[in-house]
Design a protein around this motif. Structure first.
Motif, PDB file in Angstrom:
ATOM      1  N   LEU A  31       6.317   0.984   9.081  1.00 49.07           N
ATOM      2  CA  LEU A  31       5.021   0.967   8.415  1.00 49.07           C
ATOM      3  C   LEU A  31       3.971   1.816   9.136  1.00 49.07           C
ATOM      4  O   LEU A  31       2.897   2.060   8.590  1.00 49.07           O
ATOM      5  CB  LEU A  31       4.508  -0.472   8.307  1.00 49.07           C
ATOM      6  CG  LEU A  31       5.307  -1.408   7.402  1.00 49.07           C
ATOM      7  CD1 LEU A  31       4.856  -2.848   7.603  1.00 49.07           C
ATOM      8  CD2 LEU A  31       5.181  -1.003   5.942  1.00 49.07           C
ATOM      9  N   GLU A  32       4.280   2.254  10.353  1.00 48.63           N
ATOM     10  CA  GLU A  32       3.301   2.978  11.164  1.00 48.63           C
ATOM     11  C   GLU A  32       3.599   4.458  11.340  1.00 48.63           C
ATOM     12  O   GLU A  32       2.678   5.258  11.503  1.00 48.63           O
ATOM     13  CB  GLU A  32       3.196   2.320  12.553  1.00 48.63           C
ATOM     14  CG  GLU A  32       2.736   0.875  12.537  1.00 48.63           C
ATOM     15  CD  GLU A  32       1.325   0.725  11.990  1.00 48.63           C
ATOM     16  OE1 GLU A  32       0.511   1.667  12.107  1.00 48.63           O
ATOM     17  OE2 GLU A  32       1.025  -0.351  11.426  1.00 48.63           O
ATOM     18  N   ARG A  33       4.861   4.844  11.310  1.00 44.35           N
ATOM     19  CA  ARG A  33       5.200   6.223  11.674  1.00 44.35           C
ATOM     20  C   ARG A  33       4.678   7.204  10.642  1.00 44.35           C
ATOM     21  O   ARG A  33       4.713   6.960   9.431  1.00 44.35           O
ATOM     22  CB  ARG A  33       6.701   6.398  11.881  1.00 44.35           C
ATOM     23  CG  ARG A  33       7.578   6.130  10.694  1.00 44.35           C
ATOM     24  CD  ARG A  33       9.043   6.245  11.069  1.00 44.35           C
ATOM     25  NE  ARG A  33       9.405   7.603  11.456  1.00 44.35           N
ATOM     26  CZ  ARG A  33      10.519   7.926  12.119  1.00 44.35           C
ATOM     27  NH1 ARG A  33      11.369   6.965  12.476  1.00 44.35           N
ATOM     28  NH2 ARG A  33      10.803   9.173  12.428  1.00 44.35           N
ATOM     29  N   ILE A  34       4.176   8.343  11.133  1.00 42.66           N
ATOM     30  CA  ILE A  34       3.560   9.336  10.246  1.00 42.66           C
ATOM     31  C   ILE A  34       4.518  10.467   9.913  1.00 42.66           C
ATOM     32  O   ILE A  34       4.183  11.343   9.097  1.00 42.66           O
ATOM     33  CB  ILE A  34       2.276   9.909  10.864  1.00 42.66           C
ATOM     34  CG1 ILE A  34       2.570  10.609  12.197  1.00 42.66           C
ATOM     35  CG2 ILE A  34       1.225   8.809  11.039  1.00 42.66           C
ATOM     36  CD1 ILE A  34       1.371  11.323  12.776  1.00 42.66           C
ATOM     37  N   ASP A  35       5.701  10.466  10.531  1.00 42.07           N
ATOM     38  CA  ASP A  35       6.703  11.479  10.212  1.00 42.07           C
ATOM     39  C   ASP A  35       7.838  10.824   9.445  1.00 42.07           C
ATOM     40  O   ASP A  35       8.096   9.623   9.580  1.00 42.07           O
ATOM     41  CB  ASP A  35       7.238  12.130  11.487  1.00 42.07           C
ATOM     42  CG  ASP A  35       7.931  11.124  12.392  1.00 42.07           C
ATOM     43  OD1 ASP A  35       7.372  10.014  12.581  1.00 42.07           O
ATOM     44  OD2 ASP A  35       9.041  11.418  12.890  1.00 42.07           O
ATOM     45  N   THR A  55       0.835  -1.197   0.000  1.00 44.17           N
ATOM     46  CA  THR A  55       0.000   0.000   0.000  1.00 44.17           C
ATOM     47  C   THR A  55       0.875   1.254   0.000  1.00 44.17           C
ATOM     48  O   THR A  55       0.636   2.200  -0.759  1.00 44.17           O
ATOM     49  CB  THR A  55      -0.926   0.003   1.230  1.00 44.17           C
ATOM     50  OG1 THR A  55      -1.680  -1.207   1.248  1.00 44.17           O
ATOM     51  CG2 THR A  55      -1.890   1.178   1.184  1.00 44.17           C
ATOM     52  N   LEU A  56       1.908   1.266   0.831  1.00 47.45           N
ATOM     53  CA  LEU A  56       2.816   2.414   0.870  1.00 47.45           C
ATOM     54  C   LEU A  56       3.620   2.533  -0.418  1.00 47.45           C
ATOM     55  O   LEU A  56       3.859   3.643  -0.917  1.00 47.45           O
ATOM     56  CB  LEU A  56       3.761   2.300   2.067  1.00 47.45           C
ATOM     57  CG  LEU A  56       3.129   2.322   3.471  1.00 47.45           C
ATOM     58  CD1 LEU A  56       4.222   2.377   4.527  1.00 47.45           C
ATOM     59  CD2 LEU A  56       2.164   3.474   3.634  1.00 47.45           C
ATOM     60  N   TYR A  81       2.114  12.739   3.974  1.00 46.38           N
ATOM     61  CA  TYR A  81       2.498  11.442   4.499  1.00 46.38           C
ATOM     62  C   TYR A  81       1.556  10.923   5.576  1.00 46.38           C
ATOM     63  O   TYR A  81       1.237   9.725   5.582  1.00 46.38           O
ATOM     64  CB  TYR A  81       3.945  11.460   5.016  1.00 46.38           C
ATOM     65  CG  TYR A  81       4.533  10.063   5.033  1.00 46.38           C
ATOM     66  CD1 TYR A  81       4.859   9.427   3.838  1.00 46.38           C
ATOM     67  CD2 TYR A  81       4.722   9.362   6.214  1.00 46.38           C
ATOM     68  CE1 TYR A  81       5.370   8.134   3.828  1.00 46.38           C
ATOM     69  CE2 TYR A  81       5.229   8.077   6.214  1.00 46.38           C
ATOM     70  CZ  TYR A  81       5.548   7.466   5.023  1.00 46.38           C
ATOM     71  OH  TYR A  81       6.033   6.187   5.013  1.00 46.38           O
ATOM     72  N   PRO A  82       1.060  11.766   6.484  1.00 46.12           N
ATOM     73  CA  PRO A  82       0.024  11.259   7.398  1.00 46.12           C
ATOM     74  C   PRO A  82      -1.188  10.725   6.648  1.00 46.12           C
ATOM     75  O   PRO A  82      -1.795   9.726   7.062  1.00 46.12           O
ATOM     76  CB  PRO A  82      -0.330  12.489   8.245  1.00 46.12           C
ATOM     77  CG  PRO A  82       0.913  13.313   8.241  1.00 46.12           C
ATOM     78  CD  PRO A  82       1.475  13.130   6.853  1.00 46.12           C
ATOM     79  N   GLY A  83      -1.529  11.350   5.520  1.00 44.12           N
ATOM     80  CA  GLY A  83      -2.631  10.849   4.710  1.00 44.12           C
ATOM     81  C   GLY A  83      -2.324   9.504   4.082  1.00 44.12           C
ATOM     82  O   GLY A  83      -3.202   8.646   3.955  1.00 44.12           O
TER      83      GLY A  83
END
Length: 465
Positions: free
Chosen positions: A162-166, A51-52, A79-81
């Motif tokens: 896979l989780e970090r938003i920054d 997905t990423l 990136y948060p989106g």
């Protein structure tokens, strides 16, 4: 105390496949999982990473499309989106899998960690579960290398990546396999300065050296740094940065990055199962199984990463189905791995089926090898997808295709044509009898096949377009 026809430990891809097959035989199944529910592929593996990768692929295409006459101005990254979209998709997969389990009246889901008390029973918390047959499908856990200072300095794994938003400004990636390269390229295309450190002499070291060498070149063209033959000496903190001290080809280097991503592989997750009580033999690689996926305890089978055979989701499903079948059928199925496709979703994609040149040599086989580049293929030239090549191995006597390796565009889709051909033990001559649509990327397989055919005793000449 409850008794079931089959007790499956681990509700990931392999475990769920075994349970599904067993219920098809009318059996009552206990599906035990310590959570979180969903399995590695859905939660922390195939699905979130792909997905990423789609988002970073689009960013890269937008940034390079000017060469095709399409200039994109004002490109922004949310990136948060991107992470939010990934989370929503993964939740959908989890919900779908849970509904499959919940709606099957023959499956009883039990949450908790299982531990064998004997070959015929496990304990889950205060509960004792008995079974006529068992399947061990507990997956794998991350392997963290014993590099001095690594744990003290801190790092992230693929789970956190896979989780970090920054986004870090710079990233040192330890490892040169699928996860390291896929995530490394993803972050690079998101604007992170990425450096890859691989201790072996090439990326994708299990493959022939030409593949890793070519892929390293393409990654460097995108601005990534790639180091091989790395000997790690120490990792330490230097203010807000993390410092990697190592030797590359014997030369000392000191590299600093904001974050370190450890992607050095996985190992079978067998801790606390108490396999000794069940009479199940295992090694550091995983549970010992035969071709029927049966362990050293006759009523216990194993599937997936827990066996250490191939850490691939489609192999886990394949093994799980065989285990679920053989647990109750008098007609046994045997696992075979000659045609296991392997795909790494870098750009260009790496895909293969069958032997490497190294494996053919180790087996004492005489083969003919031929390759053809995408930058000489019409459709690839038209679409600007000219990176990479196809390599084919064939038996030097019969011309049977023994292996196909692809580094290039659309590899995940293209390789399956070769998988089918090899399933029926096609020769290069038979492959060349098939009409290929023109122009198409799939035409590329005909060129190494033609070269091999010319080198055999029965040459075939293709007609000009």
């Amino acid at each position: 105390m409850k008794r079931y026809d089959l007790v499956v430990i681990g509700a990931g891809s392999g475990g769920f496949a075994a349970a599904r097959v067993a219920t098809g035989y009318g059996k009552k199944v206990a599906l035990i999982d310590k959570g979180p529910f969903g399995g590695l592929c859905i939660l922390k593996g195939c699905m979130p990473s792909k997905t990423l990768l789609r988002s970073s692929e689009l960013a890269h295409l937008a940034g390079t499309s000017k060469a095709l006459g399409v200039a994109v101005h004002g490109l922004t990254l949310d990136y948060p989106g991107i992470i939010s979209r990934k989370n929503k998709i993964i939740k959908g997969f989890i919900d779908y899998r849970w509904e499959e389990v919940r709606s099957n009246p023959r499956i009883a889901f039990i949450e908790g960690a299982a531990q064998f008390r004997s070959p015929g029973e496990v304990q889950v918390g205060a509960k004792v579960i008995q079974g006529d047959r068992f399947v061990i499908s507990t997956g794998s856990s991350l392997f963290i290398p014993p590099i001095p200072g690594l744990r003290e300095t801190g790092f992230i794994t693929s789970d956190e990546a896979l989780e970090r938003i920054d986004l870090p400004r710079s990233l040192a990636v330890l490892g040169g396999g699928a996860v390291a390269l896929e995530l490394g390229q993803h972050f690079s295309r998101m604007g992170v300065k990425v450096s890859i450190f691989e201790r072996r002499n090439s990326l994708l070291s299990r493959e022939d050296g030409d593949i890793g060498l070519a892929l390293a070149g393409y990654l460097r063209e995108e601005g990534m740094e790639v180091y091989t033959n790395v000997v790690f000496e120490r990792i330490s903190a230097d203010g807000t940065l993390k410092q990697v001290e190592a030797r590359v080809d014997g030369r000392p280097i000191c590299f600093k990055a904001e974050e370190i991503l450890v992607a050095t592989g996985r190992q079978a997750a067998l801790e606390k199962l108490n396999l000794e009580a069940a009479g199940v033999a295992y090694t550091p690689k995983g549970v010992v199984v035969n071709e029927e996926m049966r362990t050293t305890a006759s009523s216990i089978f194993a599937a997936g990463d827990a066996t250490g055979i191939y850490p691939l989701t489609h192999v886990a499903v394949y093994q799980g189905e065989i285990a679920g079948h053989n647990a109750f059928s008098h007609v046994k199925r045997k696992a075979a791995y000659r045609l296991v496709p392997q795909i790494i979703f870098t750009d260009p994609t790496f895909a293969k089926v069958g032997m490497t040149e190294r494996e053919a040599k180790e087996k004492g086989l005489e083969v003919i090898v031929a390759a053809y580049p995408f930058d000489d293929l019409g459709k690839a030239i038209c679409t600007g997808q000219t990176k990479g090549y196809v390599k084919m191995l064939a038996d030097a006597g019969s011309g049977e295709i023994l292996g196909v390796h692809l580094l290039g565009p659309e590899g995940a889709s293209l390789i399956y044509g070769m998988n089918v051909a090899m399933r029926f033990r096609a020769t290069v001559h038979q492959l060349l009898e098939i009409p290929y649509f023109h122009p198409a990327l799939s035409e590329i397989f005909t060129y190494p096949a033609e070269e091999i055919a010319r080198k055999l005793s029965h040459p075939i000449h293709k007609e000009a377009d």
